[in-house]
Write an enzyme that holds these catalytic residues in place. Structure first.
Site, PDB file in Angstrom:
ATOM      1  N   ASP A  73      -1.573  10.048  -5.544  1.00  0.00           N
ATOM      2  CA  ASP A  73      -0.285  10.556  -5.060  1.00  0.00           C
ATOM      3  C   ASP A  73       0.310  11.580  -6.031  1.00  0.00           C
ATOM      4  OD1 ASP A  73       1.830  10.760  -3.315  1.00  0.00           O
ATOM      5  OD2 ASP A  73       2.784   8.885  -3.928  1.00  0.00           O
ATOM      6  N   GLY A  92       1.852  17.110  -3.992  1.00  0.00           N
ATOM      7  CA  GLY A  92       2.919  17.999  -3.533  1.00  0.00           C
ATOM      8  C   GLY A  92       3.889  18.322  -4.666  1.00  0.00           C
ATOM      9  N   TRP A 127       3.302  18.051  -7.860  1.00  0.00           N
ATOM     10  CA  TRP A 127       2.573  18.825  -8.883  1.00  0.00           C
ATOM     11  C   TRP A 127       2.670  20.319  -8.541  1.00  0.00           C
ATOM     12  CZ3 TRP A 127      -1.449  22.300  -8.829  1.00  0.00           C
ATOM     13  CH2 TRP A 127      -2.116  22.535 -10.040  1.00  0.00           C
ATOM     14  N   HIS A 145      -2.974  19.945  -3.261  1.00  0.00           N
ATOM     15  CA  HIS A 145      -4.083  19.144  -2.713  1.00  0.00           C
ATOM     16  C   HIS A 145      -5.428  19.656  -3.229  1.00  0.00           C
ATOM     17  CE1 HIS A 145      -1.340  16.891  -0.364  1.00  0.00           C
ATOM     18  NE2 HIS A 145      -1.021  17.863   0.475  1.00  0.00           N
ATOM     19  N   THR A 180      -2.717   6.668   7.821  1.00  0.00           N
ATOM     20  CA  THR A 180      -2.398   6.768   9.258  1.00  0.00           C
ATOM     21  C   THR A 180      -0.991   7.353   9.437  1.00  0.00           C
ATOM     22  OG1 THR A 180      -1.824   4.405   9.120  1.00  0.00           O
ATOM     23  CG2 THR A 180      -3.929   4.945  10.134  1.00  0.00           C
ATOM     24  N   GLU A 181      -0.164   7.285   8.403  1.00  0.00           N
ATOM     25  CA  GLU A 181       1.196   7.844   8.487  1.00  0.00           C
ATOM     26  C   GLU A 181       1.242   9.321   8.100  1.00  0.00           C
ATOM     27  OE1 GLU A 181       1.058   3.966   8.924  1.00  0.00           O
ATOM     28  OE2 GLU A 181       0.669   4.647   6.884  1.00  0.00           O
ATOM     29  N   TRP A 228      -0.179  11.733   9.377  1.00  0.00           N
ATOM     30  CA  TRP A 228      -0.141  12.619  10.559  1.00  0.00           C
ATOM     31  C   TRP A 228       1.266  13.154  10.786  1.00  0.00           C
ATOM     32  CZ3 TRP A 228      -4.599  14.224  12.514  1.00  0.00           C
ATOM     33  CH2 TRP A 228      -5.729  13.408  12.392  1.00  0.00           C
ATOM     34  N   ARG A 241       3.106  14.625   8.777  1.00  0.00           N
ATOM     35  CA  ARG A 241       3.410  15.817   7.955  1.00  0.00           C
ATOM     36  C   ARG A 241       3.329  17.089   8.803  1.00  0.00           C
ATOM     37  NH1 ARG A 241       1.364  14.722   1.831  1.00  0.00           N
ATOM     38  NH2 ARG A 241       2.175  12.599   1.713  1.00  0.00           N
ATOM     39  N   LEU A 286     -22.922   4.057  -7.484  1.00  0.00           N
ATOM     40  CA  LEU A 286     -21.484   3.903  -7.212  1.00  0.00           C
ATOM     41  C   LEU A 286     -21.282   3.927  -5.704  1.00  0.00           C
ATOM     42  CD1 LEU A 286     -18.397   4.009  -8.042  1.00  0.00           C
ATOM     43  CD2 LEU A 286     -18.607   6.493  -7.911  1.00  0.00           C
TER      44      LEU A 286
HETATM   45  C1  IPE Z   1       0.011   7.492   0.147  1.00  0.00           C
HETATM   46  O1  IPE Z   1       0.822   8.516  -0.307  1.00  0.00           O
HETATM   47  C2  IPE Z   1      -1.133   8.064   0.924  1.00  0.00           C
HETATM   48  C3  IPE Z   1      -2.127   8.800   0.149  1.00  0.00           C
HETATM   49  C4  IPE Z   1      -2.135   8.962  -1.136  1.00  0.00           C
HETATM   50  C5  IPE Z   1      -3.201   9.360   0.926  1.00  0.00           C
HETATM   51  P1  IPE Z   1       2.087   9.012   0.522  1.00  0.00           P
HETATM   52  O2  IPE Z   1       2.675  10.123  -0.247  1.00  0.00           O
HETATM   53  O3  IPE Z   1       1.726   9.267   1.921  1.00  0.00           O
HETATM   54  O4  IPE Z   1       3.027   7.724   0.480  1.00  0.00           O
HETATM   55  P2  IPE Z   1       4.599   7.587   0.659  1.00  0.00           P
HETATM   56  O5  IPE Z   1       4.963   8.297   1.912  1.00  0.00           O
HETATM   57  O6  IPE Z   1       5.237   8.219  -0.532  1.00  0.00           O
HETATM   58  O7  IPE Z   1       4.848   6.110   0.713  1.00  0.00           O
HETATM   59  C1  IPE Z   2      -0.931  12.715  -2.155  1.00  0.00           C
HETATM   60  O1  IPE Z   2      -0.022  13.664  -2.563  1.00  0.00           O
HETATM   61  C2  IPE Z   2      -1.948  13.252  -1.193  1.00  0.00           C
HETATM   62  C3  IPE Z   2      -1.757  12.827   0.199  1.00  0.00           C
HETATM   63  C4  IPE Z   2      -0.879  11.960   0.634  1.00  0.00           C
HETATM   64  C5  IPE Z   2      -2.634  13.427   1.166  1.00  0.00           C
HETATM   65  P1  IPE Z   2       1.289  13.944  -1.739  1.00  0.00           P
HETATM   66  O2  IPE Z   2       1.042  15.057  -0.796  1.00  0.00           O
HETATM   67  O3  IPE Z   2       1.829  12.713  -1.122  1.00  0.00           O
HETATM   68  O4  IPE Z   2       2.260  14.446  -2.890  1.00  0.00           O
HETATM   69  P2  IPE Z   2       3.805  14.154  -3.031  1.00  0.00           P
HETATM   70  O5  IPE Z   2       3.967  12.666  -2.982  1.00  0.00           O
HETATM   71  O6  IPE Z   2       4.467  14.828  -1.868  1.00  0.00           O
HETATM   72  O7  IPE Z   2       4.167  14.725  -4.343  1.00  0.00           O
HETATM   73 MG    MG Z   3       3.098  11.288  -1.766  1.00  0.00          MG
END
Ligand code: IPE
Ligand code: IPE
Ligand code: MG
Length: 249
Positions: A22, A25, A27, A39, A68-69, A71, A73, A133
């Protein structure tokens, strides 16, 4: 790559590490870059972390790449994430195969473009005999969705209620045959599970760091493993030291 010796007591190396990658974004935002650049940087880091996992001698790694959540974005970001998965397979597959990495997918493939589904299935098939692995890629994965599907299949199989057990449910999950994660790492400081391995994480140890995923390097990975090695995992029991003291009066 910096190749420092691994200073971990071997018996305490986790069998299975799972990572919520996580903070891509944020970063990017902190550098004035578009989210997709975050990403991409995250993907570069994943490549390094996979190498380190092999070097540390950890046999199972699960990475959360798309929930699954996710989507929900903006469509450009979702498209970008799909493209990244495709690029990673195109660019990294033969190298991962050479290194003995067995790729597996956990989650639902249905909503992905047919060409991407095929690519994922081909990658899984190509690497299925590798043993160094096992890398589970959680893409379009949701823990609740996984459990719902398991329940549906158990009912469809006509399993009598009294035969449903903890161990049996485990066999209906995507992770059947894979040990539960010993250590779950979440980068970027969020203190939540976000629908990741909610069944399997019942007794996992957590390492949460404020570091954004693209900056999570081998040094910090080693720190996470060292922290894990010092944890007293009691699984609801009492620690060895306490038990010995009680025995010796
Ligand atoms: C969790 O991160 C999903 C992944 C890292 C793929 P999110 O950024 O989607 O989680 P929330 O929305 O902050 O809980
Ligand atoms: C994790 O980084 C990657 C995915 C969820 C695909 P984020 O995109 O959630 O980054 P933040 O949380 O917005 O910084
Ligand atoms: Mg995130």
């Amino acid at each position: 790559m910096t190749d420092q010796p691994v200073a971990l007591p071997l018996e305490k190396i986790p069998q299975h590490v799972a990572i919520i990658m996580d903070g891509n974004g944020r970063w990017a935002l902190s550098r004035g870059l578009p989210r997709l650049a975050g990403h991409k940087a995250g993907t570069e880091n994943l490549r390094r972390v996979i190498r380190s996992t092999v070097e540390f001698g950890i046999p199972y790694l699960t990475i959360y790449a798309f929930s699954t959540e996710n989507w929900g974005r903006p469509p450009e970001e979702v498209q970008g994430l799909m493209r990244i998965l495709e690029d990673v397979i195109d660019r990294e597959l033969s190298e991962l195969d050479k290194e003995g990495v067995q790729l597996r997918h956990i989650g639902r493939l249905e909503r992905l473009a047919p060409s991407l589904q095929e690519k994922v299935l081909d990658a899984v098939d190509m690497t299925k005999h590798n043993t160094r692995l096992t890398l589970n890629i959680a893409f379009n994965y949701g823990g609740r969705d996984e459990i719902v599907q398991a329940i549906q299949r158990i009912i469809r199989d006509g399993v009598p209620a009294e035969d449903v057990s903890d161990e049996m449910v485990g066999r209906y999950l995507y992770t059947a045959g894979v040990p539960d994660p010993d250590l779950i790492i979440r980068t970027s400081g969020e203190l939540r599970v976000s629908n990741f391995l909610i069944w399997q994480a019942a007794y996992s140890e957590w390492y949460i760091t404020p570091t954004y995923w693209p900056d999570f390097d081998k040094e910090e990975y080693r720190r996470a493993l060292e922290t894990f090695a010092q944890r007293d995992r009691r699984f609801g029991g009492i620690s060895e030291a306490v038990a010995n003291r009680a025995r010796n009066g």
